[in-house]
Design an enzyme around this catalytic site. Structure first.
Site, mmCIF file in Angstrom:
data_model
loop_
_atom_site.group_PDB
_atom_site.id
_atom_site.type_symbol
_atom_site.label_atom_id
_atom_site.label_comp_id
_atom_site.label_asym_id
_atom_site.label_seq_id
_atom_site.Cartn_x
_atom_site.Cartn_y
_atom_site.Cartn_z
ATOM 1 N N GLY A 66 4.027 113.899 20.459
ATOM 2 C CA GLY A 66 3.662 115.248 21.619
ATOM 3 C C GLY A 66 3.043 114.996 22.761
ATOM 4 O O GLY A 66 3.480 114.420 23.033
ATOM 5 N N LYS A 96 7.246 120.507 23.651
ATOM 6 C CA LYS A 96 7.030 121.792 23.172
ATOM 7 C C LYS A 96 6.845 122.621 24.282
ATOM 8 O O LYS A 96 7.940 122.103 24.737
ATOM 9 C CB LYS A 96 5.416 121.618 23.061
ATOM 10 C CG LYS A 96 4.744 120.583 21.933
ATOM 11 C CD LYS A 96 3.008 120.138 20.832
ATOM 12 C CE LYS A 96 3.480 119.157 20.021
ATOM 13 N NZ LYS A 96 2.115 119.163 19.255
ATOM 14 N N GLU A 123 2.875 115.155 9.671
ATOM 15 C CA GLU A 123 2.657 115.661 10.497
ATOM 16 C C GLU A 123 0.898 116.619 9.614
ATOM 17 O O GLU A 123 0.948 117.449 9.944
ATOM 18 C CB GLU A 123 2.659 116.660 11.802
ATOM 19 C CG GLU A 123 3.754 115.954 12.485
ATOM 20 C CD GLU A 123 4.134 116.580 13.349
ATOM 21 O OE1 GLU A 123 4.605 115.770 14.809
ATOM 22 O OE2 GLU A 123 4.440 117.644 13.861
HETATM 23 P P1 13P Z 1 0.394 115.005 19.071
HETATM 24 O O1 13P Z 1 1.450 113.701 19.317
HETATM 25 O O2 13P Z 1 0.100 115.863 20.726
HETATM 26 O O3 13P Z 1 -0.921 114.430 18.434
HETATM 27 O O4 13P Z 1 1.168 115.673 18.685
HETATM 28 C C1 13P Z 1 1.848 115.352 17.162
HETATM 29 C C2 13P Z 1 2.910 116.534 17.353
HETATM 30 O O5 13P Z 1 2.860 117.910 17.323
HETATM 31 C C3 13P Z 1 4.674 116.206 17.235
HETATM 32 O O6 13P Z 1 5.451 117.593 16.657
#
Ligand code: 13P
Length: 254
Positions: A236, A12, A169
């Site tokens: 993430g 991200k 997701e």
């Molecule tokens: P998290 O693993 O921080 O929950 O994020 C998941 C995500 O959006 C991966 O694209």
């Protein structure tokens, strides 16, 4: 049908070039062994892609962008074209992430244009879908996934699909620490596979890898990956630190 695991780090808006280099130098030792049972991908922000590409050049770790334009070139301020990603050595691109959908208003149609543009440039889309908590609680899970799949993958051929990875997701599990239970995730993945079969036939449904994303970490990767229709993870938070990402993969392939 044997499907090799595929685990991707979606950083991200984290890590500039210096932090990216630091992560990769720490992560690469030992990655070859892990990669025998799992394709490994890192998706840094755009500005960190060149640094990552040069460090990953002779490694088993593939490089992904987090977005791409649906246009080729020209007056599109702030956008990045597929040919620019090709030039840097990027192989994958995350498209349709729920943050792009919710915060930046990307529609299924727009995401589809990007998916098709990526495929024409030999980039592998990691195509994301997933429902909000409200949608799940009001019984709309299947409708939402069906609409996202048919819209986002519209006009793709069976041949295209060999380059596409799907990532399920659930929005309520992203960054919340609340993971879907293995049963909940498996149920959604099995449904996504039936949608793939409806859209592209049994062979594509059997061959397409479907990642789970949403609070995956070293402590739950093994039980999630043990589900028959879960073929990897899009990670993430737990991918931001080299040791925790390595442990997550090691547990997944164990
Ligand atoms: P998290 O693993 O921080 O929950 O994020 C998941 C995500 O959006 C991966 O694209």
């Amino acid at each position: 049908m044997e499907r090799k695991l595929i685990i991707a780090a979606n950083w991200k808006m984290n890590k500039g070039p210096a932090e990216t280099a630091e992560f990769i130098e720490s992560f690469l030792p030992g990655s070859e062994e892990l990669s025998e049972r799992c394709d490994i991908i890192i998706a840094p922000p755009f500005v960190s892609l060149p640094a990552a590409a040069s460090l990953l050049a002779d490694s088993v770790v593939a490089l992904s962008a987090q977005n791409v334009s649906d246009q080729d070139e020209g007056a599109f301020t702030g956008e990045v074209a597929t040919c620019m990603l090709n030039e840097v050595g990027v192989q994958y691109v995350i498209l349709g992430h729920s943050e792009r959908r919710a915060i930046y208003g990307e529609s299924d149609q727009f995401i589809n244009a990007k998916v098709r543009k990526a495929l024409t440039a030999d980039l592998h889309p990691i195509f994301c879908i997933g429902e909000t908590l409200e949608e799940r609680e009001s019984g709309k899970l299947e409708d939402v996934l069906r609409t996202q799949m048919s819209g986002g993958l519209a006009d793709l051929t069976v041949e295209h699909m060999s380059d596409v990875v799907v990532a399920y997701e659930p929005v309520w599990a992203i960054g919340t620490g609340v993971t879907a239970t293995p049963d909940q995730a498996q149920e959604a993945h099995a449904f996504v596979r039936t949608l793939l079969e409806e859209q592209f036939g049994a062979e594509v449904a059997g061959a397409t890898r479907i990642q789970y994303g949403g609070s995956v970490k070293a402590g739950n990767s093994a039980e999630l990956m043990a589900q028959v229709d879960i073929d990897g993870a899009l990670v993430g938070g737990a991918s931001l630190e080299a040791g925790s990402f390595r442990d997550l993969i090691a547990n997944a392939v164990a």
